[in-house]
Design an enzyme around this catalytic site. Structure first.
Site, PDB file in Angstrom:
ATOM      1  N   GLU A  22      -0.149   2.608  -6.245  1.00  0.00           N
ATOM      2  CA  GLU A  22      -1.276   1.704  -6.487  1.00  0.00           C
ATOM      3  C   GLU A  22      -2.611   2.445  -6.540  1.00  0.00           C
ATOM      4  OE1 GLU A  22      -1.185  -1.629  -7.110  1.00  0.00           O
ATOM      5  OE2 GLU A  22       1.009  -1.431  -7.099  1.00  0.00           O
ATOM      6  N   GLU A  63      -5.970  -5.010   1.141  1.00  0.00           N
ATOM      7  CA  GLU A  63      -5.370  -4.519  -0.105  1.00  0.00           C
ATOM      8  C   GLU A  63      -3.889  -4.198   0.092  1.00  0.00           C
ATOM      9  OE1 GLU A  63      -4.852  -4.136  -3.773  1.00  0.00           O
ATOM     10  OE2 GLU A  63      -6.993  -4.160  -3.312  1.00  0.00           O
ATOM     11  N   GLU A  70       2.194  -8.886  -3.966  1.00  0.00           N
ATOM     12  CA  GLU A  70       2.428  -8.704  -5.402  1.00  0.00           C
ATOM     13  C   GLU A  70       3.782  -8.054  -5.678  1.00  0.00           C
ATOM     14  OE1 GLU A  70      -0.897  -6.663  -7.128  1.00  0.00           O
ATOM     15  OE2 GLU A  70      -2.165  -8.451  -7.050  1.00  0.00           O
TER      16      GLU A  70
END
Length: 117
Positions: A22, A63, A70
């Site tokens: 990420e 995050e 996600e």
């Protein structure tokens, strides 16, 4: 003690995977590392310095949670699903709120440092 060791390894593995996969995590880790010397310079007190670093660390925490949501949602289905999209949007909103909070802390600290309050 063994449970603590295994939990530490799991945490390291999760952070390493998130870092590799990420871009947002890499950017926020960079921001956290950058915040260490900047907070020392900007913080008017030791406590303010800690608050500034913690504000950036909090963004990273949110995050990481958003990324986990996600990844899990993508594992459930890659098809477009309205409810999954809404869940992902809520995770993104959480990151946005955390960023606004961190920004407010830093702006307040800078204003405090230059003596406007």
């Amino acid at each position: 003690m063994l449970r603590l060791w295994k939990a530490t390894i799991n945490s390291r593995n999760g952070l390493a995977f998130a870092f590799r996969s990420e871009q947002a995590i890499r950017e926020e880790i960079f921001a956290l590392l950058l915040s260490l010397p900047l907070a020392w310079f900007i913080g008017a007190t030791a406590m303010r310095t800690v608050e500034l670093v913690c504000a950036v660390a909090f963004v990273l925490v949110v995050e990481l949670l958003n990324t986990a949501v996600e990844k899990l949602a993508d594992r459930l289905t890659l098809d477009h699903d309205k409810q999954i999209g809404q869940v992902k949007d809520m995770g993104s909103a959480a990151v946005g709120v955390a960023l606004l909070m961190a920004g407010a802390f830093w702006i307040f600290a800078i204003v405090e440092r230059v003596g406007l309050i």
